[in-house]
Design a protein around this motif. Sequence first.
Motif, short mmCIF file in Angstrom:
data_model
loop_
_atom_site.label_atom_id
_atom_site.label_comp_id
_atom_site.label_asym_id
_atom_site.label_seq_id
_atom_site.Cartn_x
_atom_site.Cartn_y
_atom_site.Cartn_z
N ILE A 1 3.80 3.08 0.21
CA ILE A 1 3.35 2.56 -1.36
C ILE A 1 4.31 1.73 -1.81
CG2 ILE A 1 4.49 4.71 -2.47
CD1 ILE A 1 2.14 4.69 -4.27
N GLU B 1 -0.13 -4.35 -7.56
CA GLU B 1 -0.87 -3.84 -6.49
C GLU B 1 -0.98 -2.24 -6.63
OE1 GLU B 1 -0.08 -7.57 -3.31
OE2 GLU B 1 1.45 -5.89 -3.60
N ARG B 2 0.32 -1.71 -6.82
CA ARG B 2 0.50 -0.35 -6.79
C ARG B 2 -0.44 0.01 -7.90
NH1 ARG B 2 6.23 -0.89 -6.42
NH2 ARG B 2 6.56 -0.14 -8.71
N THR C 1 -6.95 -1.17 0.82
CA THR C 1 -6.50 -2.00 -0.33
C THR C 1 -7.69 -2.61 -1.18
OG1 THR C 1 -6.21 -3.99 0.93
CG2 THR C 1 -4.28 -2.18 0.60
N LEU D 1 3.87 -2.33 -1.95
CA LEU D 1 2.96 -2.82 -2.71
C LEU D 1 3.75 -3.30 -4.02
CD1 LEU D 1 0.10 -0.21 -2.86
CD2 LEU D 1 0.53 -2.41 -1.30
N GLU E 1 4.81 6.03 -13.39
CA GLU E 1 3.52 5.04 -12.88
C GLU E 1 2.45 5.96 -12.45
OE1 GLU E 1 4.25 2.48 -9.60
OE2 GLU E 1 6.23 1.82 -10.57
#
Length: 340
Positions: free
Chosen positions: A162, A169-170, A141, A165, A293
């Motif tokens: 995932i 953060e993702r 990270t 997060l 995303e």
Amino acid sequence: MSPFLITRTLPEEATDAALRADVLRGLTRTPKTLPPKWFYDAHGSELFEKINDLAEYYPPRAERELLIAHSADIAAATGARTLIELGSGSSEKTRHLLDAMPHLHTYVPVDVSESALTQAGHTLVEQRPGLNVHALIADFTTGLALPGTPGPRLFAFLGSTIGNLLPRERATFLSSIQSLLSPGDALLLGIDLVKDEQALIAAYDDATGVTAAFNKNVLSVINRALNADFDLDAFQHVVRWNAANERIEMRLRARTNQTVKIPAIGLTVDFAAGEELRTEVSAKFREPVLRRELALRGLELTRWWTAGPLYGIALARPSAPPTAAQLDTSRRLWAHDRSS
């Protein structure tokens, strides 16, 4: 190269420093939060293994079934000669992939636990004499310095991690991985899907109380590492479905008014009766939302396998950078996530 190498890119004192920083930041904000990575001391890892065997907790079984059924498809689609697994732990999840990749040259497990990497690495080179294993003690990270390995490379991030997060953060994580991908490389993601709320709640609030003990273990970690005086019995395990953000949230609710002292960081924290400390989010996805995303971070969803409505595995590749309009959409989506 030697069949097994291990490289430390995470300073030995980094874990202690990160815990101190996370506790200080998380317990002085409103609402209070702690990152889920601090569940995992030796006892927490044992509890999580028990969670994986619970009837209510479907993700590991669903992911295993998908990997058994589609590892050959993944191998054929990627032609990977290097497999890089983020948050590898015991490397158990990727063994089906390893078995399906006859031309694999190097496996790069990445984890913060040196003991887990060492044990898994030695086991793998004994079982697969032709495989090179170069383990990295690193926190993926905070950026990765990867060894030189032959391409194409497949990055694997499994276990639906995932979802732990938050949206920002993702975005940061996906952008960092996209920056590491060369033409021909790919990213494999384990994805938990939006489904019936009752099934989701049950998966994080099992009848035997194992998940409750796992949740409270974060307080035990802080007590031991930072000489704190959390009373675990003074907190109640709480699970909520956040419909607006389509995610499960695990919390610890204070049963009484109480004051907790954490001498190692000079902090005293007051909890009001009924106040909740958020310890984990676990986002659940729909395929179009995941596709969007990924696109916003310069990644294209190219293959998608599902185990009914339960779980999915996504394969993504580098795509064109997002447009200004797409980035503006991303910023507006973040602004609407009220709990981030």
